[in-house]
Design a protein around this motif. Structure first.
Motif, mmCIF file in Angstrom:
data_model
loop_
_atom_site.group_PDB
_atom_site.id
_atom_site.type_symbol
_atom_site.label_atom_id
_atom_site.label_comp_id
_atom_site.label_asym_id
_atom_site.label_seq_id
_atom_site.Cartn_x
_atom_site.Cartn_y
_atom_site.Cartn_z
ATOM 1 N N SER A 84 74.595 85.896 73.809
ATOM 2 C CA SER A 84 75.376 86.549 72.847
ATOM 3 C C SER A 84 74.890 88.038 72.713
ATOM 4 C CB SER A 84 74.850 85.941 71.325
ATOM 5 O OG SER A 84 73.624 85.993 70.978
ATOM 6 N N ASN A 85 75.496 88.826 72.219
ATOM 7 C CA ASN A 85 75.414 90.154 72.385
ATOM 8 C C ASN A 85 74.365 90.762 71.497
ATOM 9 O OD1 ASN A 85 77.416 90.649 74.289
ATOM 10 N ND2 ASN A 85 78.972 90.348 72.868
ATOM 11 N N ASN A 86 73.544 91.750 71.819
ATOM 12 C CA ASN A 86 72.564 92.377 71.155
ATOM 13 C C ASN A 86 73.072 93.723 70.830
ATOM 14 O OD1 ASN A 86 71.217 90.598 73.456
ATOM 15 N ND2 ASN A 86 70.270 90.273 71.430
ATOM 16 N N HIS B 256 80.742 90.363 81.518
ATOM 17 C CA HIS B 256 79.691 90.756 80.679
ATOM 18 C C HIS B 256 78.709 91.716 81.283
ATOM 19 C CE1 HIS B 256 76.260 87.826 81.220
ATOM 20 N NE2 HIS B 256 75.632 89.136 80.892
ATOM 21 N N ASP C 117 70.518 85.225 76.565
ATOM 22 C CA ASP C 117 70.887 84.089 75.568
ATOM 23 C C ASP C 117 72.382 83.783 75.474
ATOM 24 O OD1 ASP C 117 71.751 85.857 73.631
ATOM 25 O OD2 ASP C 117 70.491 85.239 72.104
ATOM 26 N N SER D 134 72.377 81.325 66.110
ATOM 27 C CA SER D 134 72.624 82.477 67.075
ATOM 28 C C SER D 134 72.435 83.975 66.316
ATOM 29 C CB SER D 134 73.902 82.176 67.644
ATOM 30 O OG SER D 134 75.102 83.248 67.417
ATOM 31 N N ARG E 46 70.201 86.676 67.448
ATOM 32 C CA ARG E 46 70.316 88.096 67.589
ATOM 33 C C ARG E 46 69.655 89.425 66.802
ATOM 34 N NH1 ARG E 46 76.708 89.015 67.602
ATOM 35 N NH2 ARG E 46 77.482 86.749 67.846
ATOM 36 N N TYR F 288 76.872 94.053 75.057
ATOM 37 C CA TYR F 288 75.634 93.757 75.809
ATOM 38 C C TYR F 288 74.722 92.739 75.359
ATOM 39 C CZ TYR F 288 76.748 98.355 77.703
ATOM 40 O OH TYR F 288 77.519 99.607 78.417
ATOM 41 N N ASP F 289 74.564 91.702 76.142
ATOM 42 C CA ASP F 289 73.701 90.543 75.963
ATOM 43 C C ASP F 289 72.280 91.300 76.782
ATOM 44 O OD1 ASP F 289 72.292 88.289 75.826
ATOM 45 O OD2 ASP F 289 73.449 87.266 77.202
ATOM 46 N N THR F 290 71.465 91.809 76.103
ATOM 47 C CA THR F 290 70.382 92.234 76.845
ATOM 48 C C THR F 290 69.222 91.182 77.039
ATOM 49 O OG1 THR F 290 69.361 93.088 74.388
ATOM 50 C CG2 THR F 290 70.728 94.568 76.009
ATOM 51 N N ASP F 291 69.141 90.159 76.331
ATOM 52 C CA ASP F 291 68.227 89.164 76.708
ATOM 53 C C ASP F 291 68.728 87.940 77.388
ATOM 54 O OD1 ASP F 291 69.661 89.005 73.748
ATOM 55 O OD2 ASP F 291 68.538 87.076 74.030
ATOM 56 N N PHE G 213 81.763 86.939 75.019
ATOM 57 C CA PHE G 213 80.943 86.208 73.985
ATOM 58 C C PHE G 213 81.704 85.999 72.518
ATOM 59 C CE2 PHE G 213 77.386 87.587 77.005
ATOM 60 C CZ PHE G 213 77.485 86.730 77.757
#
Ligand code: CU
Ligand code: CU
Length: 330
Positions: A222-224, A187, A220, A4, A8, A215-218, A258
């Protein structure tokens, strides 16, 4: 875990070219400008430069987040007084880092939502309209009747509900949506700070609110990006000006999804940390950690003037946006 982390980092680079590029490019420009103006300083040099001011890849002007940073003033104790707030849930596309847009679910158009403040024993009345595309609620932390808990009373799109209860106990609290799936509703951005002031007022201070999030921008899981008050690196671009002559009081909450914990670390000084702000008990430290839903009050009397960093002590979070500065003046 290793997988993960790799994901990221790769996604930060892939999904946020506009954010990632200035991190390298503008550092190089800064370092080179003092010498021959050469831009080929390279990774070694650029990666070691401190990031501050206009060169920082953050979105917005110096006052964009004032309403989230500076809470409304505390009011004197007056049992039964009505404190009214209006919250509207809306779907909004937010630019959380340069060129990075997050399809947020918001209260009143921002992530976090507005600061709600009352004095203990005020009658808190929050009128909630759901103008979003999904069912939502408002779940307040604190003490209130069963029907005001925002768990069973689901408010569908276009519907309204008024929450009303005496505000207690005093302390730093939070509110968030409690519709299911809960993880998604949190989230996406439906949360905010909820301050209840004690009957005996706290001493005067320069008051700030900081809500930690990711923020999980994709998508998946987990946060980006990580922030306080919603935008990555915002307080590195716009340091928070405070005076050394008066206590700085920070109402801090963690709404990060997350990740198991988040944290706040202050450079070059110590502060008193009051967990939940609900008693006089404090720890004297420079680092605190909070699980999601935990919150507390920090009180700082700065020893020195100058520029001092604050950030998550998870280095990864700091590098992905959760860092800023205090500019301490006399
Ligand atoms: Cu919701
Ligand atoms: Cu909660």
């Amino acid at each position: 875990m290793p997988k993960s982390r790799l994901t990221r980092r790769r996604l930060l680079a892939a999904a946020a070219p506009l954010a990632a590029a200035p991190l390298v490019g503008r550092f190089a420009l800064d370092e080179g400008a003092g010498a021959a103006g050469v831009r080929h300083a390279g990774h070694a040099a650029s990666g070691h430069a401190a990031m501050i001011g206009e060169t920082v890849p953050a979105v917005g002007g110096p006052h964009d987040l004032d309403e989230l940073l500076y809470p409304p003033p505390a009011l004197p104790y007056q049992p039964g007084r009505v404190r009214e707030y209006r919250l509207v849930a809306r779907d909004v596309e937010l630019e959380i880092a340069p060129g990075v847009f997050f399809p947020a679910w918001t209260y009143n158009g921002t992530v976090p939502g507005p600061v709600i403040r009352a004095t203990e024993d005020d009658l808190l009345r929050v009128r909630f309209l759901n103008a979003g595309s999904h069912p939502h609620t408002i779940h307040f932390h604190g003490i209130h009747p069963a029907g005001m808990d925002g768990v069973f009373e689901i408010v569908g799109p276009g519907e309204e509900l008024t929450y009303e209860f005496p505000a207690k106990p005093y302390g730093m609290h939070l509110y968030h949506c409690h519709a299911t799936p809960l993880k998604k509703h949190i989230h996406k951005g439906l949360y905010g700070a909820f301050i209840i002031d004690p009957p005996e007022p706290r001493p005067p201070a320069q008051e700030l609110v900081m809500v930690m999030n990711g923020y999980d921008t994709d998508g998946d899981g987990s946060n980006n990006f990580y922030t306080v008050n919603g935008r990555s690196f915002y307080y590195a671009k716009h340091p928070i000006r405070v005076s050394r002559s008066q206590t700085v009081r920070i109402y801090l909450a963690n709404l990060t999804e997350f990740d198991l914990v988040n944290s706040f670390h202050l450079h070059a000084d110590f502060f008193r940390y009051y967990p939940t702000g609900s008693s006089d008990r404090f720890e004297y430290t420079d680092t605190v950690m909070q699980c999601q839903g935990q919150r507390g009050i920090l009180e700082i009397e700065f020893s020195n003037t100058g520029t001092f960093m604050f950030h998550a002590h998870q280095s990864e979070f700091a590098e992905l946006g959760w860092m800023g500065y205090f500019n301490v003046v006399d």
